[in-house]
Design a protein around this motif. Structure first.
Motif, PDB file in Angstrom:
ATOM      1  N   ILE A   1       0.844  -1.186   0.000  1.00 19.00           N
ATOM      2  CA  ILE A   1       0.000   0.000   0.000  1.00 19.00           C
ATOM      3  C   ILE A   1       0.884   1.242   0.000  1.00 19.00           C
ATOM      4  O   ILE A   1       1.971   1.238   0.590  1.00 19.00           O
ATOM      5  CB  ILE A   1      -0.936  -0.010   1.241  1.00 19.00           C
ATOM      6  CG1 ILE A   1      -1.863   1.204   1.248  1.00 19.00           C
ATOM      7  CG2 ILE A   1      -0.141  -0.092   2.527  1.00 19.00           C
ATOM      8  CD1 ILE A   1      -2.899   1.152   2.367  1.00 19.00           C
ATOM      9  N   VAL A   2       0.439   2.287  -0.692  1.00 16.35           N
ATOM     10  CA  VAL A   2       1.136   3.578  -0.714  1.00 16.35           C
ATOM     11  C   VAL A   2       0.209   4.614  -0.083  1.00 16.35           C
ATOM     12  O   VAL A   2      -0.958   4.730  -0.475  1.00 16.35           O
ATOM     13  CB  VAL A   2       1.505   4.009  -2.150  1.00 16.35           C
ATOM     14  CG1 VAL A   2       2.179   5.378  -2.133  1.00 16.35           C
ATOM     15  CG2 VAL A   2       2.418   2.976  -2.797  1.00 16.35           C
ATOM     16  N   VAL A   3       0.733   5.347   0.891  1.00 18.01           N
ATOM     17  CA  VAL A   3      -0.055   6.350   1.612  1.00 18.01           C
ATOM     18  C   VAL A   3       0.595   7.715   1.436  1.00 18.01           C
ATOM     19  O   VAL A   3       1.789   7.868   1.664  1.00 18.01           O
ATOM     20  CB  VAL A   3      -0.139   6.023   3.120  1.00 18.01           C
ATOM     21  CG1 VAL A   3      -1.009   7.059   3.832  1.00 18.01           C
ATOM     22  CG2 VAL A   3      -0.668   4.620   3.341  1.00 18.01           C
ATOM     23  N   ALA A   4      -0.182   8.693   1.015  1.00 20.49           N
ATOM     24  CA  ALA A   4       0.314  10.060   0.840  1.00 20.49           C
ATOM     25  C   ALA A   4      -0.385  10.983   1.830  1.00 20.49           C
ATOM     26  O   ALA A   4      -1.623  11.017   1.880  1.00 20.49           O
ATOM     27  CB  ALA A   4       0.079  10.551  -0.586  1.00 20.49           C
ATOM     28  N   ILE A   5       0.393  11.691   2.624  1.00 14.66           N
ATOM     29  CA  ILE A   5      -0.143  12.634   3.613  1.00 14.66           C
ATOM     30  C   ILE A   5       0.098  14.059   3.139  1.00 14.66           C
ATOM     31  O   ILE A   5       1.217  14.426   2.809  1.00 14.66           O
ATOM     32  CB  ILE A   5       0.516  12.429   4.989  1.00 14.66           C
ATOM     33  CG1 ILE A   5       0.185  11.038   5.556  1.00 14.66           C
ATOM     34  CG2 ILE A   5       0.063  13.513   5.969  1.00 14.66           C
ATOM     35  CD1 ILE A   5       0.866  10.747   6.883  1.00 14.66           C
ATOM     36  N   ASP A   6      -0.970  14.826   3.101  1.00 20.23           N
ATOM     37  CA  ASP A   6      -0.869  16.254   2.764  1.00 20.23           C
ATOM     38  C   ASP A   6      -1.064  17.039   4.053  1.00 20.23           C
ATOM     39  O   ASP A   6      -2.184  17.196   4.541  1.00 20.23           O
ATOM     40  CB  ASP A   6      -1.934  16.624   1.733  1.00 20.23           C
ATOM     41  CG  ASP A   6      -1.855  18.090   1.322  1.00 20.23           C
ATOM     42  OD1 ASP A   6      -0.891  18.771   1.734  1.00 20.23           O
ATOM     43  OD2 ASP A   6      -2.752  18.543   0.594  1.00 20.23           O
ATOM     44  N   PHE A   7       0.041  17.504   4.623  1.00 14.57           N
ATOM     45  CA  PHE A   7       0.016  18.267   5.868  1.00 14.57           C
ATOM     46  C   PHE A   7      -0.067  19.736   5.501  1.00 14.57           C
ATOM     47  O   PHE A   7       0.937  20.353   5.152  1.00 14.57           O
ATOM     48  CB  PHE A   7       1.285  17.964   6.676  1.00 14.57           C
ATOM     49  CG  PHE A   7       1.235  18.397   8.108  1.00 14.57           C
ATOM     50  CD1 PHE A   7       1.117  19.739   8.442  1.00 14.57           C
ATOM     51  CD2 PHE A   7       1.304  17.478   9.131  1.00 14.57           C
ATOM     52  CE1 PHE A   7       1.071  20.152   9.759  1.00 14.57           C
ATOM     53  CE2 PHE A   7       1.267  17.874  10.462  1.00 14.57           C
ATOM     54  CZ  PHE A   7       1.138  19.212  10.776  1.00 14.57           C
TER      55      PHE A   7
ATOM     56  N   ALA B   1      -4.448  10.196   1.350  1.00 19.00           N
ATOM     57  CA  ALA B   1      -5.056   9.280   0.382  1.00 19.00           C
ATOM     58  C   ALA B   1      -4.162   8.053   0.300  1.00 19.00           C
ATOM     59  O   ALA B   1      -2.983   8.112   0.654  1.00 19.00           O
ATOM     60  CB  ALA B   1      -5.193   9.951  -0.988  1.00 19.00           C
ATOM     61  N   PHE B   2      -4.722   6.945  -0.133  1.00 18.48           N
ATOM     62  CA  PHE B   2      -3.923   5.725  -0.230  1.00 18.48           C
ATOM     63  C   PHE B   2      -4.416   4.858  -1.375  1.00 18.48           C
ATOM     64  O   PHE B   2      -5.550   5.007  -1.863  1.00 18.48           O
ATOM     65  CB  PHE B   2      -3.945   4.943   1.096  1.00 18.48           C
ATOM     66  CG  PHE B   2      -5.309   4.450   1.516  1.00 18.48           C
ATOM     67  CD1 PHE B   2      -5.721   3.153   1.224  1.00 18.48           C
ATOM     68  CD2 PHE B   2      -6.167   5.275   2.225  1.00 18.48           C
ATOM     69  CE1 PHE B   2      -6.971   2.693   1.620  1.00 18.48           C
ATOM     70  CE2 PHE B   2      -7.420   4.831   2.626  1.00 18.48           C
ATOM     71  CZ  PHE B   2      -7.813   3.535   2.327  1.00 18.48           C
ATOM     72  N   GLN B   3      -3.527   3.987  -1.787  1.00 15.32           N
ATOM     73  CA  GLN B   3      -3.869   3.062  -2.876  1.00 15.32           C
ATOM     74  C   GLN B   3      -3.139   1.746  -2.645  1.00 15.32           C
ATOM     75  O   GLN B   3      -1.947   1.731  -2.325  1.00 15.32           O
ATOM     76  CB  GLN B   3      -3.470   3.651  -4.227  1.00 15.32           C
ATOM     77  CG  GLN B   3      -3.866   2.778  -5.419  1.00 15.32           C
ATOM     78  CD  GLN B   3      -3.456   3.398  -6.750  1.00 15.32           C
ATOM     79  OE1 GLN B   3      -2.279   3.575  -7.017  1.00 15.32           O
ATOM     80  NE2 GLN B   3      -4.430   3.729  -7.583  1.00 15.32           N
ATOM     81  N   PHE B   4      -3.862   0.652  -2.817  1.00 16.18           N
ATOM     82  CA  PHE B   4      -3.230  -0.658  -2.756  1.00 16.18           C
ATOM     83  C   PHE B   4      -2.473  -0.875  -4.063  1.00 16.18           C
ATOM     84  O   PHE B   4      -2.995  -0.587  -5.149  1.00 16.18           O
ATOM     85  CB  PHE B   4      -4.281  -1.751  -2.554  1.00 16.18           C
ATOM     86  CG  PHE B   4      -4.949  -1.700  -1.204  1.00 16.18           C
ATOM     87  CD1 PHE B   4      -4.305  -2.205  -0.082  1.00 16.18           C
ATOM     88  CD2 PHE B   4      -6.211  -1.124  -1.061  1.00 16.18           C
ATOM     89  CE1 PHE B   4      -4.908  -2.155   1.165  1.00 16.18           C
ATOM     90  CE2 PHE B   4      -6.819  -1.062   0.182  1.00 16.18           C
ATOM     91  CZ  PHE B   4      -6.167  -1.579   1.302  1.00 16.18           C
ATOM     92  N   THR B   5      -1.242  -1.324  -3.943  1.00 15.98           N
ATOM     93  CA  THR B   5      -0.413  -1.454  -5.140  1.00 15.98           C
ATOM     94  C   THR B   5      -1.010  -2.447  -6.140  1.00 15.98           C
ATOM     95  O   THR B   5      -0.776  -2.323  -7.337  1.00 15.98           O
ATOM     96  CB  THR B   5       1.012  -1.899  -4.758  1.00 15.98           C
ATOM     97  OG1 THR B   5       0.944  -3.091  -3.965  1.00 15.98           O
ATOM     98  CG2 THR B   5       1.731  -0.813  -3.978  1.00 15.98           C
ATOM     99  N   GLY B   6      -1.805  -3.376  -5.649  1.00  9.76           N
ATOM    100  CA  GLY B   6      -2.446  -4.325  -6.558  1.00  9.76           C
ATOM    101  C   GLY B   6      -3.524  -3.691  -7.410  1.00  9.76           C
ATOM    102  O   GLY B   6      -3.937  -4.257  -8.429  1.00  9.76           O
ATOM    103  N   ASP B   7      -3.981  -2.484  -7.013  1.00  5.62           N
ATOM    104  CA  ASP B   7      -5.008  -1.766  -7.773  1.00  5.62           C
ATOM    105  C   ASP B   7      -4.411  -0.755  -8.735  1.00  5.62           C
ATOM    106  O   ASP B   7      -5.141  -0.031  -9.412  1.00  5.62           O
ATOM    107  CB  ASP B   7      -5.955  -1.026  -6.809  1.00  5.62           C
ATOM    108  CG  ASP B   7      -6.796  -1.982  -5.985  1.00  5.62           C
ATOM    109  OD1 ASP B   7      -7.026  -3.109  -6.450  1.00  5.62           O
ATOM    110  OD2 ASP B   7      -7.204  -1.598  -4.869  1.00  5.62           O
ATOM    111  N   TYR B   8      -3.074  -0.676  -8.791  1.00  7.74           N
ATOM    112  CA  TYR B   8      -2.421   0.329  -9.633  1.00  7.74           C
ATOM    113  C   TYR B   8      -2.661   0.037 -11.111  1.00  7.74           C
ATOM    114  O   TYR B   8      -2.506  -1.088 -11.580  1.00  7.74           O
ATOM    115  CB  TYR B   8      -0.920   0.352  -9.346  1.00  7.74           C
ATOM    116  CG  TYR B   8      -0.149   1.352 -10.175  1.00  7.74           C
ATOM    117  CD1 TYR B   8      -0.131   2.693  -9.825  1.00  7.74           C
ATOM    118  CD2 TYR B   8       0.558   0.943 -11.312  1.00  7.74           C
ATOM    119  CE1 TYR B   8       0.577   3.613 -10.589  1.00  7.74           C
ATOM    120  CE2 TYR B   8       1.264   1.862 -12.072  1.00  7.74           C
ATOM    121  CZ  TYR B   8       1.271   3.200 -11.703  1.00  7.74           C
ATOM    122  OH  TYR B   8       1.971   4.098 -12.465  1.00  7.74           O
ATOM    123  N   ASP B   9      -3.052   1.072 -11.843  1.00  7.14           N
ATOM    124  CA  ASP B   9      -3.294   0.979 -13.282  1.00  7.14           C
ATOM    125  C   ASP B   9      -2.327   1.949 -13.962  1.00  7.14           C
ATOM    126  O   ASP B   9      -2.437   3.163 -13.798  1.00  7.14           O
ATOM    127  CB  ASP B   9      -4.746   1.351 -13.601  1.00  7.14           C
ATOM    128  CG  ASP B   9      -5.092   1.183 -15.074  1.00  7.14           C
ATOM    129  OD1 ASP B   9      -4.177   1.201 -15.920  1.00  7.14           O
ATOM    130  OD2 ASP B   9      -6.291   1.035 -15.390  1.00  7.14           O
TER     131      ASP B   9
END
Length: 315
Positions: free
Chosen positions: A8-14, A22-30
């Protein structure tokens, strides 16, 4: 985890005014459209006016023991109630404190930040606890999805203004580490560069000839300006499309403290001038909930100001 694989990749906007992730499971990457299946929590949408937002206010409420009580909308509402009851002096409430990194000269680990009542805590403590609140919020969502990732299965990305110096960036790395994010799994991303990448997948009418065309279809040599207007800072940079889908920075990012909070300050100054400074100060002190509602309503109005309105009023 094996090699460089992350589940999973998680991006934090502080942000200065609002924060989120926001986050995305790497298996869902297109690879054709990486924006598909990017998930962002909706439970931030809170407050009496239900202000529509993908983020939550950047404000942290700590109890008298300096332990986390709440973050975001919940912290805003609870602190306003504490003020109404006169019970706020033993609490720590930090609001819109990110700009401290831009304003402070000689930022150090020992740098202090004052809360709304003047009580000081180390800046690292305030930032790290805020990041931890978002991290914990994510973990609860993943638990509800019956998924509890290991530390080395998560790739963390923390966005920062491009105009920040290395000291401020290093400060954010340390704060993330204190929040429980392993440094070896953390990447700092410049906000305008992240914006430039997402622009590649947005439909652009100018390049469309009978069908939906995205900016990625622009020819090599096309230059474009990215203006990132945040709550605290404005970042401006220019990129150029080159071959093989890559981008080149034409001019390094520049900008300054010209974000949305400067508009808020002008609005507050206007109201203060209309009703009188002493009376407005008394209103803020004695009617925190009404003052909070006023700020949220103004935020809604700001978001509904379209380009056409701006052009007409600037004539």
């Amino acid at each position: 985890m094996t090699g460089n694989y992350y589940a999973i990749v998680v991006a934090i906007d502080f942000g200065t005014t609002y924060s989120g992730y926001a986050f995305q499971f790497t298996g869902d990457y297109d690879s054709e459209d990486p924006t598909k299946k990017i998930l962002s929590p909706q439970s931030w949408n809170d407050g009496p006016n239900k202000l529509a937002s993908m983020k939550t206010p950047t404000c942290l409420l700590l109890d008298r023991n300096q332990d986390i009580d709440s973050f975001g909308y919940i912290a805003e509402d609870k602190y306003a109630e504490l003020c109404m009851d006169g019970d706020n002096m033993d609490w720590y409430y930090f609001w819109r404190f990110k700009m401290h990194l831009h304003d402070t000269k000689g930022l150090k680990k020992t740098t202090m930040i004052a809360d709304q009542t003047g009580k000081e805590l180390p800046a690292l403590t305030v930032f790290s606890k805020s990041i931890k609140c978002m991290k914990d919020h994510l973990m609860k969502i993943l638990e509800n999805k019956h998924y509890v990732p290991k530390d080395d299965e998560i790739k963390w990305v923390l966005t920062v203004p491009a105009i920040w110096d290395d000291t401020a960036k290093g400060f954010m790395r340390e704060a993330a580490k204190m929040a429980g994010i392993p440094p070896q799994h953390l990447t700092l991303a410049l906000e305008p560069e992240a914006a430039s990448l997402i622009c590649q997948y947005l439909p652009v009418e100018k390049f469309s000839v009978g069908g939906q065309i995205t900016f990625s279809d622009a020819k090599p040599g096309t230059t474009y300006m990215i203006v990132d207007l945040g709550g605290g800072t404005a970042d401006i940079t220019v990129h150029e499309k080159v071959r093989n889908g890559k981008l080149k920075e034409v001019n390094r990012a520049s900008g300054g403290p010209w974000g949305g909070t400067s508009v808020d300050s002008a609005f507050i100054a206007l109201i203060s001038n209309i009703v009188g400074g002493p009376m407005f100060a008394q209103f803020i002190k004695e009617d925190k909930l009404d003052y909070l509602d006023m700020l949220r309503e103004f935020e809604s109005v700001k978001r509904n100001v379209g380009l056409y309105t701006l052009l007409m009023t600037s004539r």
